[in-house]
Write a protein that holds these residues in place. Sequence first.
Motif, PDB file in Angstrom:
ATOM      1  N   VAL A   1      -4.595   6.305   4.845  1.00 13.29           N
ATOM      2  CA  VAL A   1      -3.945   7.873   4.493  1.00 13.29           C
ATOM      3  C   VAL A   1      -4.789   8.719   4.107  1.00 13.29           C
ATOM      4  O   VAL A   1      -4.236  10.049   4.726  1.00 13.29           O
ATOM      5  CB  VAL A   1      -3.759   7.376   3.133  1.00 13.29           C
TER       6      VAL A   1
ATOM      7  N   TYR B   1      -6.693   7.604  -8.477  1.00 12.81           N
ATOM      8  CA  TYR B   1      -6.496   6.044  -8.507  1.00 12.81           C
ATOM      9  C   TYR B   1      -7.898   5.089  -6.995  1.00 12.81           C
ATOM     10  O   TYR B   1      -6.652   5.638  -5.906  1.00 12.81           O
ATOM     11  CB  TYR B   1      -5.486   5.311  -9.095  1.00 12.81           C
ATOM     12  N   ARG B   2      -7.983   4.277  -7.015  1.00 14.09           N
ATOM     13  CA  ARG B   2      -8.424   2.982  -6.026  1.00 14.09           C
ATOM     14  C   ARG B   2      -6.951   2.270  -5.752  1.00 14.09           C
ATOM     15  O   ARG B   2      -6.436   1.563  -7.533  1.00 14.09           O
ATOM     16  CB  ARG B   2      -9.308   2.461  -6.209  1.00 14.09           C
ATOM     17  N   VAL B   3      -7.143   1.668  -4.739  1.00 12.54           N
ATOM     18  CA  VAL B   3      -5.895   1.118  -4.379  1.00 12.54           C
ATOM     19  C   VAL B   3      -6.394  -0.655  -4.416  1.00 12.54           C
ATOM     20  O   VAL B   3      -5.730  -1.422  -4.754  1.00 12.54           O
ATOM     21  CB  VAL B   3      -5.453   1.027  -3.297  1.00 12.54           C
ATOM     22  N   HIS B   4      -8.009  -0.996  -4.152  1.00 12.57           N
ATOM     23  CA  HIS B   4      -7.989  -2.076  -4.236  1.00 12.57           C
ATOM     24  C   HIS B   4      -9.822  -2.090  -4.820  1.00 12.57           C
ATOM     25  O   HIS B   4     -10.773  -1.653  -4.360  1.00 12.57           O
ATOM     26  CB  HIS B   4      -9.246  -2.284  -2.919  1.00 12.57           C
ATOM     27  N   PRO B   5      -8.972  -1.918  -5.849  1.00 16.76           N
ATOM     28  CA  PRO B   5     -10.024  -2.020  -6.570  1.00 16.76           C
ATOM     29  C   PRO B   5     -11.346  -2.790  -6.603  1.00 16.76           C
ATOM     30  O   PRO B   5     -12.613  -2.903  -7.212  1.00 16.76           O
ATOM     31  CB  PRO B   5      -9.824  -1.891  -8.396  1.00 16.76           C
TER      32      PRO B   5
ATOM     33  N   GLU C   1       0.776  -1.093   0.003  1.00 15.65           N
ATOM     34  CA  GLU C   1       0.052  -0.157   0.205  1.00 15.65           C
ATOM     35  C   GLU C   1       0.937   1.159  -0.325  1.00 15.65           C
ATOM     36  O   GLU C   1       0.817   2.082  -0.813  1.00 15.65           O
ATOM     37  CB  GLU C   1      -1.278  -0.370   1.314  1.00 15.65           C
TER      38      GLU C   1
ATOM     39  N   TYR D   1      -8.066   1.205   3.705  1.00 13.76           N
ATOM     40  CA  TYR D   1      -6.921   2.287   3.163  1.00 13.76           C
ATOM     41  C   TYR D   1      -7.681   3.339   3.275  1.00 13.76           C
ATOM     42  O   TYR D   1      -6.656   4.229   3.529  1.00 13.76           O
ATOM     43  CB  TYR D   1      -6.969   1.784   1.642  1.00 13.76           C
TER      44      TYR D   1
ATOM     45  N   LEU E   1      -6.146  10.999 -10.958  1.00 17.38           N
ATOM     46  CA  LEU E   1      -5.630  11.634  -9.425  1.00 17.38           C
ATOM     47  C   LEU E   1      -6.257  10.696  -8.320  1.00 17.38           C
ATOM     48  O   LEU E   1      -5.334  11.022  -7.712  1.00 17.38           O
ATOM     49  CB  LEU E   1      -6.058  13.081  -9.574  1.00 17.38           C
TER      50      LEU E   1
ATOM     51  N   CYS F   1       2.370   2.000  -3.100  1.00 14.77           N
ATOM     52  CA  CYS F   1       0.922   2.150  -4.403  1.00 14.77           C
ATOM     53  C   CYS F   1       0.785   3.856  -4.222  1.00 14.77           C
ATOM     54  O   CYS F   1       0.647   4.678  -4.863  1.00 14.77           O
ATOM     55  CB  CYS F   1      -0.479   1.361  -4.461  1.00 14.77           C
ATOM     56  N   HIS F   2       0.752   3.885  -2.618  1.00 15.74           N
ATOM     57  CA  HIS F   2       0.486   5.323  -2.539  1.00 15.74           C
ATOM     58  C   HIS F   2       2.057   6.508  -2.666  1.00 15.74           C
ATOM     59  O   HIS F   2       0.777   7.155  -3.559  1.00 15.74           O
ATOM     60  CB  HIS F   2       0.782   5.581  -0.682  1.00 15.74           C
TER      61      HIS F   2
ATOM     62  N   LEU G   1      -2.800  11.914   0.928  1.00 16.35           N
ATOM     63  CA  LEU G   1      -1.711  12.070  -0.679  1.00 16.35           C
ATOM     64  C   LEU G   1      -2.788  13.634  -1.301  1.00 16.35           C
ATOM     65  O   LEU G   1      -1.293  14.321  -1.687  1.00 16.35           O
ATOM     66  CB  LEU G   1      -2.688  11.186  -1.882  1.00 16.35           C
TER      67      LEU G   1
ATOM     68  N   ALA H   1      -1.988   3.091  -9.933  1.00 18.41           N
ATOM     69  CA  ALA H   1      -1.186   1.643  -9.878  1.00 18.41           C
ATOM     70  C   ALA H   1      -2.758   1.303  -9.343  1.00 18.41           C
ATOM     71  O   ALA H   1      -3.599   1.548  -7.952  1.00 18.41           O
ATOM     72  CB  ALA H   1      -0.420   2.393  -8.971  1.00 18.41           C
ATOM     73  N   THR H   2      -2.767   0.143  -8.263  1.00 17.44           N
ATOM     74  CA  THR H   2      -3.284  -0.570  -7.854  1.00 17.44           C
ATOM     75  C   THR H   2      -2.914  -2.119  -7.204  1.00 17.44           C
ATOM     76  O   THR H   2      -1.429  -2.215  -7.653  1.00 17.44           O
ATOM     77  CB  THR H   2      -4.452  -1.559  -8.571  1.00 17.44           C
ATOM     78  N   LEU H   3      -3.521  -2.821  -6.044  1.00 22.55           N
ATOM     79  CA  LEU H   3      -3.232  -4.177  -5.800  1.00 22.55           C
ATOM     80  C   LEU H   3      -3.846  -5.039  -6.166  1.00 22.55           C
ATOM     81  O   LEU H   3      -4.969  -5.302  -5.770  1.00 22.55           O
ATOM     82  CB  LEU H   3      -2.762  -4.122  -4.301  1.00 22.55           C
TER      83      LEU H   3
ATOM     84  N   HIS I   1       0.830   6.831  -6.452  1.00 28.92           N
ATOM     85  CA  HIS I   1      -0.218   8.013  -6.801  1.00 28.92           C
ATOM     86  C   HIS I   1       0.762   8.854  -6.724  1.00 28.92           C
ATOM     87  O   HIS I   1       0.224   9.665  -7.466  1.00 28.92           O
ATOM     88  CB  HIS I   1      -0.813   7.541  -5.948  1.00 28.92           C
TER      89      HIS I   1
ATOM     90  N   ARG J   1       0.785  16.401  -2.707  1.00 30.21           N
ATOM     91  CA  ARG J   1       0.414  17.670  -3.278  1.00 30.21           C
ATOM     92  C   ARG J   1       0.331  18.691  -3.296  1.00 30.21           C
ATOM     93  O   ARG J   1       0.603  19.482  -4.267  1.00 30.21           O
ATOM     94  CB  ARG J   1      -0.948  16.945  -3.956  1.00 30.21           C
TER      95      ARG J   1
END
Lengths: 95, 144
Positions: free
Chosen positions: B60, B43-47, A77, B56, B41, A80-81, B64, A90-92, A84, B68
Amino acid sequence: MTVAPNQIDLPDTSETYEVDRAWQVVVWNDPVNLMSYVVWVFRKLFGHSLEQATRLMLQVHNQGRAIVSSGPLEKAELDCHRLHHHGLWATLERA
Amino acid sequence: MTEPFTRRGAEVRVRLDPEARDVLATLPELLARSGNAGGRLTYRVHPEDTAAEERYRDLVGDALDDLRNADRTAFARGVGESTISLEDAEVWMRVIGEARLALAAMLGIEKDGWENDADPRQSPEMALLSYLGYLQDRLVSVLP
């Protein structure tokens, strides 16, 4: 503080290895980011050689995706962060 | 054409005319207006896993966005400088990259190969997208 042990017993299973390899970081193709930039990001974030980073970038470009790192969930993660933060898609997924 | 960036040890020398710097100075505002750039800008980490994605996002938080915003602030502060640090050069790289994603969203670019037909005279957005691509590529070439 403590001193390092003289001898340690290694675990007799591969469980730790399986946990460490549980997640993969996938980078997906996008039509905007420059090839040269993607190579630079892979080298900076993961310490890949120029050749390895270029191979992964071309895999993303030609096949639509590439696995750029793997490890436990927390590390995946974080990777991935960071991707981004650099504007990459990016995905997991589980290994 | 003069190289816009040259490396000098731990610094990068920036050679841009005032008009180019004026354009770059508009990027933070452009990004603020563009939101998430059509999803590019955020994106999903666990789609495939809504619960994992929520966990998640809780973890976080706004990290992010904070990163930025810090990038954009540092970029705006340094855009008039003739020399920037390597760290700031990486900030420039990210802000320029984000701006390219935002411009591509505005232009409806969704597939590879768009650059083959791209004409900078087509629109101000396309002109800026092309110029930022040039700058980012030249910046990559001087960074370690």
